[in-house]
Design a protein around this motif. Structure first.
Motif, PDB file in Angstrom:
ATOM      1  N   ILE A   8       0.997  -1.193  -0.130  1.00 37.51           N
ATOM      2  CA  ILE A   8      -0.045   0.038   0.009  1.00 37.51           C
ATOM      3  C   ILE A   8       0.929   1.342   0.049  1.00 37.51           C
ATOM      4  N   GLY A   9       0.525   2.303  -0.776  1.00 40.57           N
ATOM      5  CA  GLY A   9       1.603   3.446  -1.038  1.00 40.57           C
ATOM      6  C   GLY A   9       1.401   4.202  -2.320  1.00 40.57           C
ATOM      7  N   GLY A  10       2.519   4.402  -2.732  1.00 34.63           N
ATOM      8  CA  GLY A  10       2.259   5.318  -4.040  1.00 34.63           C
ATOM      9  C   GLY A  10       3.851   6.211  -3.884  1.00 34.63           C
ATOM     10  N   GLY A  11       4.140   6.899  -4.984  1.00 34.97           N
ATOM     11  CA  GLY A  11       5.347   7.859  -5.126  1.00 34.97           C
ATOM     12  C   GLY A  11       6.593   6.697  -5.865  1.00 34.97           C
ATOM     13  N   SER A  12       7.634   6.876  -5.402  1.00 30.44           N
ATOM     14  CA  SER A  12       8.890   6.296  -5.993  1.00 30.44           C
ATOM     15  C   SER A  12       9.575   5.120  -5.116  1.00 30.44           C
ATOM     16  N   GLY A  13       8.781   5.027  -3.756  1.00 29.35           N
ATOM     17  CA  GLY A  13       9.218   3.968  -2.781  1.00 29.35           C
ATOM     18  C   GLY A  13       9.068   2.720  -3.144  1.00 29.35           C
ATOM     19  N   LEU A  14       7.542   2.506  -3.524  1.00 28.02           N
ATOM     20  CA  LEU A  14       7.093   1.212  -3.648  1.00 28.02           C
ATOM     21  C   LEU A  14       7.631   0.272  -4.828  1.00 28.02           C
ATOM     22  N   PRO A  52      -5.071   9.966 -11.210  1.00 28.00           N
ATOM     23  CA  PRO A  52      -3.866  10.093 -11.854  1.00 28.00           C
ATOM     24  C   PRO A  52      -2.908   8.856 -12.111  1.00 28.00           C
ATOM     25  N   PRO A  53      -2.253   8.743 -13.337  1.00 22.46           N
ATOM     26  CA  PRO A  53      -1.727   7.531 -13.824  1.00 22.46           C
ATOM     27  C   PRO A  53      -0.310   7.344 -13.386  1.00 22.46           C
ATOM     28  N   GLY A  54       0.612   8.321 -12.804  1.00 24.19           N
ATOM     29  CA  GLY A  54       1.944   8.265 -12.832  1.00 24.19           C
ATOM     30  C   GLY A  54       2.489   7.000 -11.724  1.00 24.19           C
ATOM     31  N   ASP A  55       1.808   6.960 -10.564  1.00 25.46           N
ATOM     32  CA  ASP A  55       2.036   5.868  -9.544  1.00 25.46           C
ATOM     33  C   ASP A  55       1.746   4.527 -10.378  1.00 25.46           C
ATOM     34  N   ILE A  56       0.784   4.334 -11.088  1.00 26.76           N
ATOM     35  CA  ILE A  56       0.132   3.248 -11.513  1.00 26.76           C
ATOM     36  C   ILE A  56       1.287   2.802 -12.592  1.00 26.76           C
ATOM     37  N   ARG A  57       1.577   3.517 -13.257  1.00 25.07           N
ATOM     38  CA  ARG A  57       2.646   3.412 -14.436  1.00 25.07           C
ATOM     39  C   ARG A  57       3.859   2.819 -13.912  1.00 25.07           C
ATOM     40  N   ASN A  58       4.506   3.428 -12.743  1.00 26.58           N
ATOM     41  CA  ASN A  58       5.771   3.109 -12.254  1.00 26.58           C
ATOM     42  C   ASN A  58       5.561   1.637 -11.576  1.00 26.58           C
ATOM     43  N   ILE A  59       4.567   1.262 -11.087  1.00 27.17           N
ATOM     44  CA  ILE A  59       4.310   0.008 -10.468  1.00 27.17           C
ATOM     45  C   ILE A  59       4.141  -1.064 -11.534  1.00 27.17           C
ATOM     46  N   LEU A  70      10.508  -2.034 -24.476  1.00 26.42           N
ATOM     47  CA  LEU A  70       9.367  -1.671 -24.345  1.00 26.42           C
ATOM     48  C   LEU A  70       9.236  -0.861 -23.073  1.00 26.42           C
ATOM     49  N   LEU A  71       9.749  -1.348 -22.043  1.00 24.08           N
ATOM     50  CA  LEU A  71       9.677  -0.364 -20.769  1.00 24.08           C
ATOM     51  C   LEU A  71      10.294   0.922 -20.968  1.00 24.08           C
ATOM     52  N   ASP A  72      11.261   0.874 -21.671  1.00 23.87           N
ATOM     53  CA  ASP A  72      12.067   2.508 -21.717  1.00 23.87           C
ATOM     54  C   ASP A  72      10.933   3.470 -22.488  1.00 23.87           C
ATOM     55  N   LEU A  73      10.486   2.887 -23.474  1.00 24.28           N
ATOM     56  CA  LEU A  73       9.468   3.501 -24.211  1.00 24.28           C
ATOM     57  C   LEU A  73       8.169   3.945 -23.248  1.00 24.28           C
ATOM     58  N   PHE A  74       7.882   3.113 -22.606  1.00 24.08           N
ATOM     59  CA  PHE A  74       6.638   3.288 -21.704  1.00 24.08           C
ATOM     60  C   PHE A  74       6.944   4.287 -20.657  1.00 24.08           C
ATOM     61  N   GLN A  75       8.001   4.304 -20.184  1.00 30.78           N
ATOM     62  CA  GLN A  75       8.773   5.377 -19.182  1.00 30.78           C
ATOM     63  C   GLN A  75       9.121   6.725 -19.827  1.00 30.78           C
ATOM     64  N   TYR A  76       9.141   6.714 -21.089  1.00 29.36           N
ATOM     65  CA  TYR A  76       9.882   7.912 -21.872  1.00 29.36           C
ATOM     66  C   TYR A  76       8.878   9.074 -21.523  1.00 29.36           C
ATOM     67  N   GLY A  91       3.615   6.182 -21.053  1.00 29.82           N
ATOM     68  CA  GLY A  91       2.937   5.502 -20.242  1.00 29.82           C
ATOM     69  C   GLY A  91       1.481   6.045 -19.680  1.00 29.82           C
ATOM     70  N   ASN A  92       1.786   7.514 -18.990  1.00 35.18           N
ATOM     71  CA  ASN A  92       0.700   7.921 -18.435  1.00 35.18           C
ATOM     72  C   ASN A  92      -0.523   8.400 -19.759  1.00 35.18           C
ATOM     73  N   LEU A  93      -0.012   8.711 -20.946  1.00 36.16           N
ATOM     74  CA  LEU A  93      -0.979   8.996 -22.128  1.00 36.16           C
ATOM     75  C   LEU A  93      -1.641   7.543 -22.599  1.00 36.16           C
ATOM     76  N   LEU A  94      -0.915   6.282 -22.333  1.00 35.01           N
ATOM     77  CA  LEU A  94      -1.522   5.014 -22.665  1.00 35.01           C
ATOM     78  C   LEU A  94      -2.507   4.845 -21.725  1.00 35.01           C
ATOM     79  N   ILE A  95      -2.338   4.950 -20.189  1.00 37.49           N
ATOM     80  CA  ILE A  95      -3.556   4.820 -19.360  1.00 37.49           C
ATOM     81  C   ILE A  95      -4.666   5.648 -19.546  1.00 37.49           C
ATOM     82  N   ALA A  96      -4.456   6.971 -19.927  1.00 36.60           N
ATOM     83  CA  ALA A  96      -5.431   7.617 -20.230  1.00 36.60           C
ATOM     84  C   ALA A  96      -6.333   7.377 -21.260  1.00 36.60           C
ATOM     85  N   ALA A  97      -5.651   7.011 -22.371  1.00 40.67           N
ATOM     86  CA  ALA A  97      -6.322   6.717 -23.609  1.00 40.67           C
ATOM     87  C   ALA A  97      -7.246   5.409 -23.596  1.00 40.67           C
TER      88      ALA A  97
END
Length: 322
Positions: A8-14, A52-59, A70-76, A91-97
């Motif tokens: 349970i969390g968010g940000g860069s730590g998880l 907000p998609p950022g934390d979901i993208r990172n996880i 593929l991961l580098d593209l997703f994180q670009y 990745g944020n744009l893909l989650i939104a789309a």
């Protein structure tokens, strides 16, 4: 059957802890805050009305077994001089789309999970974006995660409100089910008031955390956070967590015993004026939790971080010894 661990969390730590756990024989679930309103995530939640998609993208990336290309593209992330797309991650744009295409954020995440070949589950704590609210120790009310973080005020408590006035806040049923069926719940690491607690105070989540038979573990932060947790000990972090849970629920606290060199952390680079979190084992035990003190420190990039492999190993030991 593999043991079920819920993070349970968010940000860069998880993601730091998730990456080594993905390689272990466990059933891993991450429950992620939806109250982030800064940066790319904040812009997309306002323009497209999605969580907000950022934390979901990172996880998703942390759990992925896909090719690194593929991961580098997703994180670009687009450059700042690209006016229209500045600072947005692909990745944020893909989650939104996909959320707009399917009409359901859970379906969007499930499709991306399939594309990225993730090992585990990722659930937003709610399917609707939420607004984080806080009250400072001085009694000032603040609204919005970005505003709360920027205020650098000592905080007393946080709660969440709907992004649309009059809307009912509902916990994601998948998140509730994961908590109730878990063998272990892990809080953090991450910002106490803006990454961990925004999940706990969602109606339905706290009740599930009180009802679950799972062992509950808190990974104490290595450094304090400017304004919010200045001079906090590990036990004071725990006391705030338990207070927001409604009663002492944490069974064990993983706390770092290694010293951060005085001249190592570049506070200007990280935008933080922080100090190392001091240990207070007696106060932790007074909160009803067992102290697990180890060398969890990883010094890199002029900052002090958790060594994900060391933390993951201790979490797995906790499961076996339960």
């Amino acid at each position: 059957m593999p043991a079920k661990i819920v993070m349970i969390g968010g940000g860069s730590g998880l993601p730091v802890i998730i990456q080594p756990l993905v390689k272990a024989d466990v059933d891993l679930t991450a429950i992620v805050t939806v109250a982030d309103d800064g940066g790319s995530s904040g812009l997309l939640r306002d323009y497209v009305n999605i969580i907000p998609p950022g934390d979901i993208r990172n996880i998703l990336v942390a759990m992925s077994t896909a090719d690194q290309e593929l991961l580098d593209l997703f994180q670009y992330r687009f450059q700042t001089h690209d006016d229209f797309l500045a600072k947005h991650a692909v990745g944020n744009l893909l989650i939104a789309a996909l959320t707009e295409m399917t009409g359901d954020v859970s379906e969007a995440i499930a499709r991306l999970a399939k594309y990225l070949k993730i090992k585990g589950q990722v659930y937003p704590v709610s399917k609707e974006p939420l607004i984080l609210k806080a009250e400072t120790v001085a009694g000032q009310k603040l609204s919005g995660e970005a505003a709360i973080t920027a205020a650098h005020q000592a905080l007393d408590s946080v709660w969440v409100g709907p992004s649309v006035e009059g809307q009912t806040i509902q916990a994601n049923p998948d998140a509730v089910d994961a908590i109730l069926s878990a063998d272990m719940i892990v809080y953090g690491p991450g910002s106490l008031f803006t990454s961990i607690l925004p999940n706990i105070v969602v109606p339905g989540i706290r009740e599930a955390l009180q009802a679950t038979p799972a062992k509950q573990v808190y990974i104490a932060n290595i450094m304090t956070q400017k304004g919010e947790t200045d001079a906090y000990t590990d036990a004071e972090h725990l006391a705030v967590l338990n207070r927001h849970l409604g009663k002492p629920m944490v069974d064990a606290v993983l706390t770092n015993q290694s010293e951060v060199p005085d001249d190592f952390v570049d506070y200007q680079r990280w935008g933080e004026i922080s100090t190392q979190v001091k240990q207070d084992p007696m106060a932790i035990e007074a909160e009803g939790a067992t102290v697990v003190s180890r060398d969890f420190l990883l010094l890199r990039d002029a900052g002090a971080f958790h060594d994900g492999q060391k933390v993951a190993s201790v979490l797995l030991d906790q499961l076996e010894n339960d």
